[in-house]
Design a protein around this motif. Sequence first.
Motif, PDB file in Angstrom:
ATOM      1  N   PHE A 193       0.835  -1.191   0.000  1.00 41.76           N
ATOM      2  CA  PHE A 193       0.000   0.000   0.000  1.00 41.76           C
ATOM      3  C   PHE A 193       0.876   1.250   0.000  1.00 41.76           C
ATOM      4  O   PHE A 193       2.041   1.211   0.403  1.00 41.76           O
ATOM      5  CB  PHE A 193      -0.914   0.006   1.218  1.00 41.76           C
ATOM      6  CG  PHE A 193      -2.045  -0.995   1.137  1.00 41.76           C
ATOM      7  CD1 PHE A 193      -3.253  -0.630   0.567  1.00 41.76           C
ATOM      8  CD2 PHE A 193      -1.897  -2.290   1.609  1.00 41.76           C
ATOM      9  CE1 PHE A 193      -4.300  -1.533   0.482  1.00 41.76           C
ATOM     10  CE2 PHE A 193      -2.927  -3.204   1.523  1.00 41.76           C
ATOM     11  CZ  PHE A 193      -4.140  -2.824   0.949  1.00 41.76           C
ATOM     12  N   PRO A 194       0.312   2.389  -0.424  1.00 40.63           N
ATOM     13  CA  PRO A 194       1.124   3.616  -0.475  1.00 40.63           C
ATOM     14  C   PRO A 194       1.437   4.220   0.889  1.00 40.63           C
ATOM     15  O   PRO A 194       2.411   4.938   1.032  1.00 40.63           O
ATOM     16  CB  PRO A 194       0.267   4.568  -1.324  1.00 40.63           C
ATOM     17  CG  PRO A 194      -1.132   4.066  -1.162  1.00 40.63           C
ATOM     18  CD  PRO A 194      -1.024   2.584  -1.033  1.00 40.63           C
ATOM     19  N   ASN A 195       0.621   3.953   1.901  1.00 42.45           N
ATOM     20  CA  ASN A 195       0.899   4.463   3.249  1.00 42.45           C
ATOM     21  C   ASN A 195       0.220   3.560   4.263  1.00 42.45           C
ATOM     22  O   ASN A 195      -0.548   2.654   3.919  1.00 42.45           O
ATOM     23  CB  ASN A 195       0.456   5.930   3.412  1.00 42.45           C
ATOM     24  CG  ASN A 195      -1.047   6.089   3.246  1.00 42.45           C
ATOM     25  OD1 ASN A 195      -1.752   5.159   2.855  1.00 42.45           O
ATOM     26  ND2 ASN A 195      -1.552   7.275   3.535  1.00 42.45           N
ATOM     27  N   LEU A 196       0.510   3.813   5.533  1.00 43.56           N
ATOM     28  CA  LEU A 196      -0.009   2.951   6.590  1.00 43.56           C
ATOM     29  C   LEU A 196      -1.495   3.170   6.828  1.00 43.56           C
ATOM     30  O   LEU A 196      -2.175   2.290   7.354  1.00 43.56           O
ATOM     31  CB  LEU A 196       0.772   3.189   7.883  1.00 43.56           C
ATOM     32  CG  LEU A 196       2.242   2.767   7.877  1.00 43.56           C
ATOM     33  CD1 LEU A 196       2.848   2.911   9.270  1.00 43.56           C
ATOM     34  CD2 LEU A 196       2.404   1.337   7.379  1.00 43.56           C
ATOM     35  N   GLY A 204      -7.611  -3.785   9.037  1.00 42.77           N
ATOM     36  CA  GLY A 204      -8.494  -3.609  10.183  1.00 42.77           C
ATOM     37  C   GLY A 204      -7.748  -3.167  11.419  1.00 42.77           C
ATOM     38  O   GLY A 204      -8.096  -3.555  12.544  1.00 42.77           O
ATOM     39  N   ALA A 205      -6.700  -2.354  11.240  1.00 38.97           N
ATOM     40  CA  ALA A 205      -5.870  -1.885  12.353  1.00 38.97           C
ATOM     41  C   ALA A 205      -5.669  -0.385  12.219  1.00 38.97           C
ATOM     42  O   ALA A 205      -5.700   0.173  11.114  1.00 38.97           O
ATOM     43  CB  ALA A 205      -4.519  -2.599  12.368  1.00 38.97           C
ATOM     44  N   MET A 206      -5.466   0.280  13.346  1.00 41.31           N
ATOM     45  CA  MET A 206      -5.204   1.710  13.337  1.00 41.31           C
ATOM     46  C   MET A 206      -3.807   1.978  12.787  1.00 41.31           C
ATOM     47  O   MET A 206      -2.880   1.175  12.950  1.00 41.31           O
ATOM     48  CB  MET A 206      -5.319   2.270  14.748  1.00 41.31           C
ATOM     49  CG  MET A 206      -6.701   2.147  15.361  1.00 41.31           C
ATOM     50  SD  MET A 206      -7.906   3.210  14.517  1.00 41.31           S
ATOM     51  CE  MET A 206      -7.299   4.821  15.012  1.00 41.31           C
ATOM     52  N   GLN A 207      -3.668   3.136  12.141  1.00 45.02           N
ATOM     53  CA  GLN A 207      -2.353   3.511  11.602  1.00 45.02           C
ATOM     54  C   GLN A 207      -1.320   3.628  12.708  1.00 45.02           C
ATOM     55  O   GLN A 207      -0.155   3.234  12.544  1.00 45.02           O
ATOM     56  CB  GLN A 207      -2.478   4.844  10.843  1.00 45.02           C
ATOM     57  CG  GLN A 207      -1.178   5.366  10.278  1.00 45.02           C
ATOM     58  CD  GLN A 207      -0.499   6.365  11.199  1.00 45.02           C
ATOM     59  OE1 GLN A 207      -1.175   7.043  11.980  1.00 45.02           O
ATOM     60  NE2 GLN A 207       0.808   6.461  11.123  1.00 45.02           N
ATOM     61  N   THR A 208      -1.728   4.120  13.872  1.00 42.83           N
ATOM     62  CA  THR A 208      -0.784   4.245  14.985  1.00 42.83           C
ATOM     63  C   THR A 208      -0.336   2.879  15.488  1.00 42.83           C
ATOM     64  O   THR A 208       0.816   2.707  15.896  1.00 42.83           O
ATOM     65  CB  THR A 208      -1.436   5.030  16.124  1.00 42.83           C
ATOM     66  OG1 THR A 208      -2.703   4.426  16.462  1.00 42.83           O
ATOM     67  CG2 THR A 208      -1.677   6.477  15.733  1.00 42.83           C
ATOM     68  N   THR A 212       3.572   1.466  15.572  1.00 42.34           N
ATOM     69  CA  THR A 212       4.210   0.887  16.754  1.00 42.34           C
ATOM     70  C   THR A 212       4.743  -0.513  16.467  1.00 42.34           C
ATOM     71  O   THR A 212       5.863  -0.871  16.868  1.00 42.34           O
ATOM     72  CB  THR A 212       3.210   0.840  17.916  1.00 42.34           C
ATOM     73  OG1 THR A 212       2.728   2.159  18.185  1.00 42.34           O
ATOM     74  CG2 THR A 212       3.847   0.270  19.166  1.00 42.34           C
ATOM     75  N   GLN A 213       3.964  -1.320  15.767  1.00 45.43           N
ATOM     76  CA  GLN A 213       4.389  -2.693  15.480  1.00 45.43           C
ATOM     77  C   GLN A 213       5.610  -2.721  14.568  1.00 45.43           C
ATOM     78  O   GLN A 213       6.531  -3.525  14.776  1.00 45.43           O
ATOM     79  CB  GLN A 213       3.234  -3.460  14.846  1.00 45.43           C
ATOM     80  CG  GLN A 213       2.084  -3.704  15.801  1.00 45.43           C
ATOM     81  CD  GLN A 213       0.889  -4.312  15.126  1.00 45.43           C
ATOM     82  OE1 GLN A 213       0.987  -4.826  14.018  1.00 45.43           O
ATOM     83  NE2 GLN A 213      -0.275  -4.241  15.781  1.00 45.43           N
ATOM     84  N   PHE A 214       5.655  -1.850  13.567  1.00 41.12           N
ATOM     85  CA  PHE A 214       6.790  -1.850  12.650  1.00 41.12           C
ATOM     86  C   PHE A 214       8.028  -1.245  13.308  1.00 41.12           C
ATOM     87  O   PHE A 214       9.158  -1.615  12.964  1.00 41.12           O
ATOM     88  CB  PHE A 214       6.425  -1.095  11.372  1.00 41.12           C
ATOM     89  CG  PHE A 214       5.326  -1.761  10.583  1.00 41.12           C
ATOM     90  CD1 PHE A 214       4.975  -3.082  10.843  1.00 41.12           C
ATOM     91  CD2 PHE A 214       4.627  -1.081   9.604  1.00 41.12           C
ATOM     92  CE1 PHE A 214       3.959  -3.713  10.134  1.00 41.12           C
ATOM     93  CE2 PHE A 214       3.611  -1.700   8.893  1.00 41.12           C
ATOM     94  CZ  PHE A 214       3.278  -3.019   9.168  1.00 41.12           C
ATOM     95  N   GLN A 215       7.843  -0.320  14.237  1.00 41.51           N
ATOM     96  CA  GLN A 215       8.990   0.168  15.019  1.00 41.51           C
ATOM     97  C   GLN A 215       9.578  -0.955  15.865  1.00 41.51           C
ATOM     98  O   GLN A 215      10.805  -1.078  15.986  1.00 41.51           O
ATOM     99  CB  GLN A 215       8.554   1.333  15.906  1.00 41.51           C
ATOM    100  CG  GLN A 215       8.306   2.623  15.157  1.00 41.51           C
ATOM    101  CD  GLN A 215       7.762   3.725  16.056  1.00 41.51           C
ATOM    102  OE1 GLN A 215       7.365   3.475  17.208  1.00 41.51           O
ATOM    103  NE2 GLN A 215       7.741   4.944  15.553  1.00 41.51           N
ATOM    104  N   ARG A 216       8.722  -1.795  16.434  1.00 37.94           N
ATOM    105  CA  ARG A 216       9.205  -2.956  17.176  1.00 37.94           C
ATOM    106  C   ARG A 216       9.940  -3.925  16.246  1.00 37.94           C
ATOM    107  O   ARG A 216      10.980  -4.483  16.600  1.00 37.94           O
ATOM    108  CB  ARG A 216       8.029  -3.652  17.848  1.00 37.94           C
ATOM    109  CG  ARG A 216       8.360  -5.014  18.465  1.00 37.94           C
ATOM    110  CD  ARG A 216       9.330  -4.907  19.634  1.00 37.94           C
ATOM    111  NE  ARG A 216       9.745  -6.212  20.111  1.00 37.94           N
ATOM    112  CZ  ARG A 216       9.065  -6.933  20.999  1.00 37.94           C
ATOM    113  NH1 ARG A 216       7.913  -6.473  21.481  1.00 37.94           N
ATOM    114  NH2 ARG A 216       9.514  -8.095  21.398  1.00 37.94           N
ATOM    115  N   LEU A 217       9.411  -4.115  15.046  1.00 37.04           N
ATOM    116  CA  LEU A 217      10.048  -5.000  14.067  1.00 37.04           C
ATOM    117  C   LEU A 217      11.431  -4.475  13.694  1.00 37.04           C
ATOM    118  O   LEU A 217      12.403  -5.244  13.612  1.00 37.04           O
ATOM    119  CB  LEU A 217       9.157  -5.110  12.837  1.00 37.04           C
ATOM    120  CG  LEU A 217       9.437  -6.243  11.847  1.00 37.04           C
ATOM    121  CD1 LEU A 217       9.295  -7.589  12.526  1.00 37.04           C
ATOM    122  CD2 LEU A 217       8.498  -6.141  10.658  1.00 37.04           C
TER     123      LEU A 217
END
Length: 432
Positions: A193-196, A204-208, A212-217
């Motif tokens: 996708f072009p953005n989060l 079905g998830a919030m952009q925030t 957070t999940q990708f920062q953890r990754l």
Amino acid sequence: MFTEQRTPRDAAQQLGTTITHVRFALEHLGAEPQEWTSRHSPLVSWRLRERARAMLTPEFFDREYTQQEKTLTQIAQEIDLPRHIVVEQAEAVGLTIYRSRRPLPIDEAWLREQYLTHHRSTYAIAQQVGTEDETIRRRLQQLGIPLRPQGVHSQTVMVAKLATSIPRDIRAAVEGTLHGWLRLHRFHIAMAFPNLTTAGTYLGAMQTALTTQFQRLEGDIGHNLYHRSVQTTPQRPTARGKSLLRGIQQPDVQTLMHDALSPAQMLPLPDAGTIADATAAFRHRRKRGPLKPFDGIAVQRIRIRQETLTLLQDLLDHTDEEFYGAQVHTRTGLPQGTVSDQLRRLRQAGWLTSRPEDDDSWMRRATPGRGPGRRITYYSLTPEGRSAAAHELHTRGFPAPRNSTERWDETTDKTSRHPSEAAGHADCGRQK
């Protein structure tokens, strides 16, 4: 004692002596013949025991007590025999009687394999065996097996190790984490996708939450994995992110991911039409240019959000009062952090003035034995700030504030005051 059918203890208490003296007396007195009832006569007891010996064979106990795990009480009720006679016969045939819950048969080699080799939790093993978690833990302690910490750290997904054939970044993202596979799956989809924001709509998830999940990754792997989207420039994976995506697409990695995630979590990759729609919507977003200055109001214009309008409405309702952040938070119900951010923006733009709490008030609030803490910052609307606030509320259809002296001139698109009200405010200013 014989007539009243009293026990030696009752007789001793009645006579005020000891039970030893009562028993000594009974040895020297002739006891009257005991009258047996039909239920407790020696003949009836002998018949019950003979019946028990005929029925309660070793084969009967093996079938009913050992295999079907019935209690001796249940057996006695089913065959209509007193429990003490059933117990006597069970002891006579050499039956092992369990005074409490009988131990659960668990193969020791299987238990060692499940806990040590497959790193399964005691809870998961107990669910499979059909017992309680503490029973498995006690059995492991009896076998001399060190127990892992309870809770999430003992779950299989937290202690499992992947094969060295799995790419290094995949192992770093999954091993020792609870939701590593879910983060990898979402990253795989989000990079299409072009953005989060558009990715979050599909997932079905919030952009925030995705941020957070990708920062953890990225923290687990130790590298940046994607370039963030900026204005009309879409997000894209970095070189390390592309390598991670190639690793996720490997068949053996996909198999492990499907085994770790539930069907509800394992969403399919978006089709070309979904990606095209999201990209088109992203590219047609309007860039936010600089705000047009106010006409005749000498303050910097700021971007207005819903919480800003709520704050401005409250400030104009208390336009002639000094206030601090906690008061606004109580009156409006806005989060304390939001109020602080908005007040700081308005002060920097010239809508508000501020002053720190004076020394006398500051020291009076000090707790005995402790310091006074932080000073309160008091704010007040500037005249130009009142005009700017009234302008923003009016253009968005908000009702006139209760205590505001501002009047909106529909023809000039400016705020003004009634002459009498302006004079009144001038007097208030002189009194201050």
